[in-house]
Design a protein around this motif. Structure first.
Motif, PDB file in Angstrom:
ATOM      1  N   ALA A 192      19.906  74.965  79.636  1.00  0.00           N
ATOM      2  CA  ALA A 192      21.623  75.124  79.701  1.00  0.00           C
ATOM      3  C   ALA A 192      22.062  74.911  80.930  1.00  0.00           C
ATOM      4  CB  ALA A 192      21.643  76.693  79.141  1.00  0.00           C
ATOM      5  N   GLU A 250      26.671  86.976  80.862  1.00  0.00           N
ATOM      6  CA  GLU A 250      26.788  85.640  80.294  1.00  0.00           C
ATOM      7  C   GLU A 250      26.574  84.440  81.117  1.00  0.00           C
ATOM      8  OE1 GLU A 250      29.222  82.955  76.833  1.00  0.00           O
ATOM      9  OE2 GLU A 250      29.191  85.026  76.694  1.00  0.00           O
ATOM     10  N   LYS A 252      24.036  80.811  81.969  1.00  0.00           N
ATOM     11  CA  LYS A 252      23.109  79.495  81.677  1.00  0.00           C
ATOM     12  C   LYS A 252      22.007  79.569  82.399  1.00  0.00           C
ATOM     13  CE  LYS A 252      27.047  76.459  80.051  1.00  0.00           C
ATOM     14  NZ  LYS A 252      27.668  75.377  80.176  1.00  0.00           N
ATOM     15  N   GLY A 256      18.094  79.046  78.273  1.00  0.00           N
ATOM     16  CA  GLY A 256      19.022  78.653  77.461  1.00  0.00           C
ATOM     17  C   GLY A 256      20.412  79.372  77.754  1.00  0.00           C
ATOM     18  N   LEU A 257      21.140  79.717  76.869  1.00  0.00           N
ATOM     19  CA  LEU A 257      22.364  80.490  77.128  1.00  0.00           C
ATOM     20  C   LEU A 257      21.959  82.001  76.859  1.00  0.00           C
ATOM     21  CD1 LEU A 257      25.476  80.997  77.394  1.00  0.00           C
ATOM     22  CD2 LEU A 257      25.529  80.909  74.907  1.00  0.00           C
ATOM     23  N   SER A 266      18.323  88.686  74.084  1.00  0.00           N
ATOM     24  CA  SER A 266      18.891  87.280  74.156  1.00  0.00           C
ATOM     25  C   SER A 266      18.163  86.051  73.515  1.00  0.00           C
ATOM     26  CB  SER A 266      18.877  86.808  75.740  1.00  0.00           C
ATOM     27  OG  SER A 266      19.634  85.597  75.882  1.00  0.00           O
ATOM     28  N   ASN A 269      16.049  78.751  74.022  1.00  0.00           N
ATOM     29  CA  ASN A 269      15.829  77.314  73.257  1.00  0.00           C
ATOM     30  C   ASN A 269      14.499  77.484  72.519  1.00  0.00           C
ATOM     31  OD1 ASN A 269      18.266  76.374  74.377  1.00  0.00           O
ATOM     32  ND2 ASN A 269      17.165  75.666  76.050  1.00  0.00           N
ATOM     33  N   SER A 288      19.547  77.221  71.805  1.00  0.00           N
ATOM     34  CA  SER A 288      19.740  78.697  71.940  1.00  0.00           C
ATOM     35  C   SER A 288      21.166  78.930  71.174  1.00  0.00           C
ATOM     36  CB  SER A 288      19.746  79.402  73.312  1.00  0.00           C
ATOM     37  OG  SER A 288      20.642  78.713  74.110  1.00  0.00           O
ATOM     38  N   THR A 289      22.202  78.120  71.704  1.00  0.00           N
ATOM     39  CA  THR A 289      23.341  78.061  71.051  1.00  0.00           C
ATOM     40  C   THR A 289      23.210  78.078  69.422  1.00  0.00           C
ATOM     41  OG1 THR A 289      23.469  75.637  71.249  1.00  0.00           O
ATOM     42  CG2 THR A 289      24.666  77.309  73.020  1.00  0.00           C
ATOM     43  N   LYS A 290      22.455  77.287  68.693  1.00  0.00           N
ATOM     44  CA  LYS A 290      22.283  77.216  67.526  1.00  0.00           C
ATOM     45  C   LYS A 290      21.959  78.720  67.029  1.00  0.00           C
ATOM     46  CE  LYS A 290      20.368  74.652  63.514  1.00  0.00           C
ATOM     47  NZ  LYS A 290      19.609  73.510  63.283  1.00  0.00           N
ATOM     48  N   TRP A 292      22.299  81.544  68.190  1.00  0.00           N
ATOM     49  CA  TRP A 292      23.507  82.656  68.587  1.00  0.00           C
ATOM     50  C   TRP A 292      24.378  82.566  67.496  1.00  0.00           C
ATOM     51  CZ3 TRP A 292      23.365  86.833  71.150  1.00  0.00           C
ATOM     52  CH2 TRP A 292      22.604  86.877  72.320  1.00  0.00           C
ATOM     53  N   ASN A 293      24.821  81.235  67.236  1.00  0.00           N
ATOM     54  CA  ASN A 293      25.620  80.828  65.939  1.00  0.00           C
ATOM     55  C   ASN A 293      25.159  81.416  64.875  1.00  0.00           C
ATOM     56  OD1 ASN A 293      27.446  79.660  67.908  1.00  0.00           O
ATOM     57  ND2 ASN A 293      26.648  77.622  67.531  1.00  0.00           N
TER      58      ASN A 293
END
Length: 298
Positions: A192, A250, A252, A256-257, A266, A269, A288-290, A292-293
């Motif tokens: 990230a 929050e 990077k 990951g995020l 948390s 990735n 990691s964003t995927k 979280w989504n």
């Protein structure tokens, strides 16, 4: 403020005492889902940047059909980490028509896995999954080779990775083995924070540290940076203010995020790496964003 511990069983043991004294705990490695379960004694003071075994399984799930895992023999260390991983991956494999044919738990100091692997060979497994540290994983792969157990290999947990197993087991035993990792030191764009990744690897090399430890060292690198950010945000370094600051972070990192859900977890990735033609290769990535989504969509 405490960073740790490396092993899930050790972390679970120290959590009630840390909570008793109100000391915030940042977990950078342990993966047992019990650590961030609100029902677990001491969970209220925990913030964790390392993924659970369930998150590992979820992150690699889209790749399972193409991996061809059908009849699985599972070798796992007999700890909260190992037992939890068997449960997490067993659930995901079942969803895709695969089955764990046999599970063998091994001691933390064991080095002889011939009897367990012989059972797998007799059961006709086409795949072997491993949850253990890098040195023992290397022994397992060497002994598979000696026994002529031809099977796909998937290693979970993030500690073993292609470079460490190539060095410890040798190219012939390591060839084709796949690993779930959380960091790729060869491709900074996957982190990230690519600049932090580049600086971390350059400093690692400059210090002459063993290269095979670079994917473990990143856990501490991210942990120290998260703690520093939390202390700065808290202003007054009292335990409760530091804990509250941690939970609101929050940022990077290499994982990951990094941010925390209501239970202090948390998401990282998830990288599927492989030994291919004697070298490190990437077979797939779930950022990691995927994750979280996906969590937000539930």
């Amino acid at each position: 403020m405490i960073i740790g511990a490396w092993g899930s069983s050790m972390t679970l043991a120290m959590m009630p005492l840390a909570a008793q004294h109100g000391v915030p705990l940042l977990v950078e490695t342990s993966s047992s889902i019990k650590i961030t379960d609100p029902k677990t004694p001491g969970a209220k003071i925990v913030s964790r940047i390392s993924p659970t075994s369930e998150l590992e399984a979820f992150g690699v799930e889209p790749l399972i059909p193409q991996l061809g895992l059908k009849k699985v023999g599972y070798l796992a260390v007999n700890t909260d980490w190992g037992r939890g991983a068997v449960t997490a991956f067993g659930d995901v494999l079942k969803k895709h028509g695969a089955k764990i044919e046999a599970v063998e738990y091994v001691g933390q100091a064991d080095t002889d896995f011939y009897s367990q692997l012989t059972k797998f060979k007799a059961a006709g497994v086409d795949s072997v999954m491993i949850t253990d540290d890098a040195p023992k994983t290397a022994k397992m792969l060497q002994q598979m080779k000696e026994l002529g157990l031809e099977a796909k290999v998937l290693v979970t947990g993030g500690s073993a990775w292609p470079d460490s197993i190539l060095q410890l087991a040798g190219a012939k035993a390591a060839e084709g083995a796949m690993f779930i990792n959380f960091y790729n030191p060869y491709d900074h764009s996957l982190a990230a924070d690519p600049e932090a990744s580049r600086a971390y690897v350059e400093d690692w090399k400059k210090r002459g540290l063993p290269w095979i430890g670079v994917v473990e060292g990143m856990r501490g690198f991210d942990a120290v940076n998260v703690v520093a950010a939390a202390l700065q945000k808290a202003g007054d370094p009292t335990p409760q203010k530091v804990h509250d600051a941690l939970r609101s972070i929050e940022m990077k990192g290499l994982y990951g995020l990094i941010k925390f859900d209501k239970n202090g977890q948390s998401f990282s990735n998830i990288i599927l790496a492989q030994v291919k033609d004697g070298k490190y290769a990437v077979a797939g990535v779930t950022p990691s964003t995927k994750l979280w989504n996906a969590a937000a969509a539930k």
